[in-house]
Design a protein around this motif. Structure first.
Motif, mmCIF file in Angstrom:
data_model
loop_
_atom_site.group_PDB
_atom_site.id
_atom_site.type_symbol
_atom_site.label_atom_id
_atom_site.label_comp_id
_atom_site.label_asym_id
_atom_site.label_seq_id
_atom_site.Cartn_x
_atom_site.Cartn_y
_atom_site.Cartn_z
ATOM 1 N N LYS A 69 0.517 -8.265 4.232
ATOM 2 C CA LYS A 69 0.984 -6.996 4.812
ATOM 3 C C LYS A 69 1.310 -5.983 3.728
ATOM 4 N N SER A 97 -2.053 -4.761 2.510
ATOM 5 C CA SER A 97 -2.729 -3.862 3.462
ATOM 6 C C SER A 97 -1.879 -2.635 3.797
ATOM 7 N N GLY A 98 -0.804 -2.437 3.064
ATOM 8 C CA GLY A 98 -0.018 -1.207 3.242
ATOM 9 C C GLY A 98 0.712 -1.131 4.570
ATOM 10 N N GLN A 99 0.865 -2.259 5.247
ATOM 11 C CA GLN A 99 1.647 -2.229 6.493
ATOM 12 C C GLN A 99 3.132 -2.334 6.195
ATOM 13 N N LEU A 100 3.442 -2.856 5.047
ATOM 14 C CA LEU A 100 4.821 -2.908 4.580
ATOM 15 C C LEU A 100 4.862 -2.280 3.184
ATOM 16 N N ALA A 101 6.002 -1.697 2.871
ATOM 17 C CA ALA A 101 6.196 -1.156 1.518
ATOM 18 C C ALA A 101 6.974 -2.189 0.708
ATOM 19 N N TRP A 103 0.788 1.223 0.208
ATOM 20 C CA TRP A 103 1.620 1.842 1.250
ATOM 21 C C TRP A 103 1.386 3.353 1.262
ATOM 22 N N PRO A 139 -3.736 5.723 3.970
ATOM 23 C CA PRO A 139 -4.603 5.263 5.067
ATOM 24 C C PRO A 139 -6.088 5.357 4.746
ATOM 25 N N VAL A 178 -9.013 -5.780 7.728
ATOM 26 C CA VAL A 178 -7.880 -6.689 7.891
ATOM 27 C C VAL A 178 -8.063 -7.531 9.148
ATOM 28 N N PRO A 238 -5.720 -9.808 11.193
ATOM 29 C CA PRO A 238 -4.332 -10.279 11.266
ATOM 30 C C PRO A 238 -4.239 -11.691 11.842
#
Lengths: 271, 306
Positions: free
Chosen positions: B47, B50-54, B68, B71, B79, B81
């Motif tokens: 995550k 994949s920049g879903q979390l910082a 992060w 986009p 990705v 998941p």
């Protein structure tokens, strides 16, 4: 095949349209829609009952126009439309988070604001589709009780009511979208807002009612019923221009703040 | 090796819980296995990638940019998941084309790409069925198809073969290996050693949020082979088997199972045990054999304790 610019996110409008199309079907064909359609159609049932009763007792005190006005003000504006907005708008992002499908949207080359815009557009189309026909059917069911002679004069009021209903869905929708992206459990605060803030503050004297959306929405309705209870707000009908400014402002601020929060927050922690 | 994905002293915590702790690593083209037991931090790693979390601290860069808040990277990153989550009312084709639309393809191209991707995962025949009616394995494959459909340079796959039947598992493993050979950067997470081993020899071992080791999967195997190893044997004559086994100098312990047919042996040298067993297996009538230690958890317990 058109060349894609892979150095930038997909253009906002195109991305929002894509999200709208993905979201719309799921939003329309949901259990929530069945419940809300039933709620919004209740006045139609009431109007049919009224017709049947009036046919038997022609001396009924409540005129069709009066009943219609009460349904618009008390049922739709005060209760059903805010509730519809609450259950759809707070779920715009929450449903994707709970369903763990947000990842698919967050891992596309699109701005997060476009996700919110597409989802909000789907909300607007869905709720307008549910609410406006119900208002129209209620209107015609009641206003044709004694024939169609007086119908023409009342149609402008219907159009105005439809506009106010749309504004109500937009303004409450923007507000509840904000609650939905900000709070993990937004429904209870939303219910408190509808049934405490919006219900009681309009009855306060002076400028207090102006901190509610109801005050502006009801000021826009032309055919206010003769008796609206103790509410002070009916003594002070706010200017139309002010009402429009405030309601449009609420939409812009609500959506702007929602977009900012959604674009800076993390939403996949539990997935 | 040029770095596609770079973690520089990256940490991530959720409140008081540290999910990833001071991780520094680089990943380049080819297949890299992200190996660790459940709860080790693999999903958090992906995550962050994949920049879903910082990251709470440090840096995570994908293709030279901060993961992060970038986009545009997802034109080049796919990705898959872990969660078994879909818009169930969509068909497989609608799902993949809908997501391709969000990647900026026009209608004709997204249909073409979606069909190619569905063909790649052997779902073309089921493309018009609703995902809600798909089996677990089909759902896993359509998830893979959406990750592949825009032909990304980087693929982040979280437990991609979980729930697949052996045939499709084999197909998926072959696909991942092919993508790696084609120069794609593929990061595959798993908690099953042999699953990762089938796809790549390059692994990152992750445990309790830390990178415990990185390198060739054979080195992990060597470490496994040195740690006390448990083998369970089912024999027609367990007492005869026990007599032979207990005489081996490397055997640490031996226990009989409750049902009487099973003998569990712990050895310091599993290779010698397997070598010496051939003769005893025949005379004692050994019919089944497995090692509970194939479970990664025991390897990690051993490595961490060591």
């Amino acid at each position: 095949m058109a060349a894609r610019d892979t150095s930038k996110p997909v253009p906002f409008a195109s991305a929002a349209r894509g999200v709208f199309d993905l979201a719309l079907e799921g939003m329309v064909w949901s259990g929530r829609t069945v419940v809300m359609a039933g709620l919004l159609a209740l006045p139609v049932v009431l109007a049919i009952v009224y017709r049947l009763v009036l046919a038997k007792y022609p001396a009924a005190r409540l005129s069709p126009l009066d009943l219609y006005g009460r349904l618009v003000v008390f049922f739709y504006l005060r209760f059903a439309l805010p509730l519809t907005a609450l259950f759809y708008a707070t779920a715009l992002i929450a449903d994707e988070v709970e369903g763990k499908t947000l990842t698919y949207l967050l891992t596309r080359p699109i701005r997060r604001e476009s996700i919110l815009a597409g989802k909000f557009a789907a909300y607007v189309v869905t709720t307008l589709t549910l609410a406006l026909p119900a208002v129209v059917v209620t209107f015609f069911t009641l206003m044709t009780v004694s024939g169609r002679a007086n119908l023409g004069g009342a149609v402008p009021d219907l159009l105005r009511d439809l506009g106010v209903a749309a504004l109500a869905l937009l303004a409450y929708g923007a507000l509840f979208t904000l609650l939905g992206v900000f709070l993990k459990r937004p429904v209870i605060p939303g219910l408190l807002f509808i049934f405490v803030w919006e219900l009681f503050l309009p009855s306060f004297p002076g400028y207090v009612p102006r901190v509610t959306l109801t005050a502006y929405l009801r000021s826009l309705v032309r055919h206010r019923p003769a008796q609206e209870g103790v509410s002070e707000i009916f003594a002070q009908v706010l200017p139309t221009a002010l009402c429009l400014e405030v309601l449009v402002g609420a939409v812009v601020v609500g959506l702007g703040a929602s977009a900012w929060i959604f674009s800076t927050r993390e939403y996949v922690m539990d997935q | 090796m040029s770095a596609t994905l770079e973690f520089v002293r990256a940490s991530r915590w959720y409140g008081q819980v540290i999910a990833l702790n001071d991780v520094t690593t680089t990943i380049g083209p080819g297949v890299t296995g992200l190996l660790g037991p459940n709860g080790a931090g693999k999903s958090t790693f992906l995550k962050l990638a994949s920049g879903q979390l910082a990251p709470s601290q440090g840096e995570v860069k994908m293709l030279g940019r901060a993961a992060w808040g970038s986009p545009e990277l997802f034109h080049r990153v796919g990705v898959c998941p872990e969660a078994d989550a879909f818009w169930e009312q969509l068909t497989g084709l609608e799902f993949v084309t809908g997501l391709l639309r969000l990647t900026g393809y026009d209608e004709a191209e997204r249909r073409q790409r979606a069909e190619n991707a569905l063909h790649e995962v052997a779902l073309l025949d089921a493309k018009d069925r609703k995902i809600g009616g798909y089996s677990k394995g089909m759902r896993q494959r359509v998830k893979m198809a959406q990750a592949l459909a825009h032909d990304p340079e980087v693929l982040l796959l979280d437990e991609p073969v979980s729930g697949m039947d052996p045939v499709n598992r084999r197909r998926m493993v072959d696909l991942v290996r092919r993508l790696g050979r084609a120069g794609r950067t593929v990061v595959v997470s798993s908690h099953i050693l042999h699953e990762v081993e089938a796809m790549t020899r390059r692994v990152l071992l992750i445990h309790n949020g830390r990178i415990l080791a990185e390198g060739d999967v054979r080195e992990i195997r060597d470490l496994m082979d040195e740690h006390p190893h448990t083998v369970a044997l089912r024999a027609r004559d367990p007492r005869a088997l026990a007599r032979v086994v207990v005489a081996m100098p490397h055997v640490i312990s031996l226990t009989f199972g409750a049902e009487g047919e099973w003998v569990t042996v712990q050895t310091a040298r599993p290779d010698e045990l397997y070598g010496n067993l051939a003769e005893a297996a025949e005379s004692a009538g050994v019919s089944e054999m497995y090692s509970p230690d194939e479970n990664l958890e025991s390897v990690f317990r051993y490595l961490v304790a060591g």
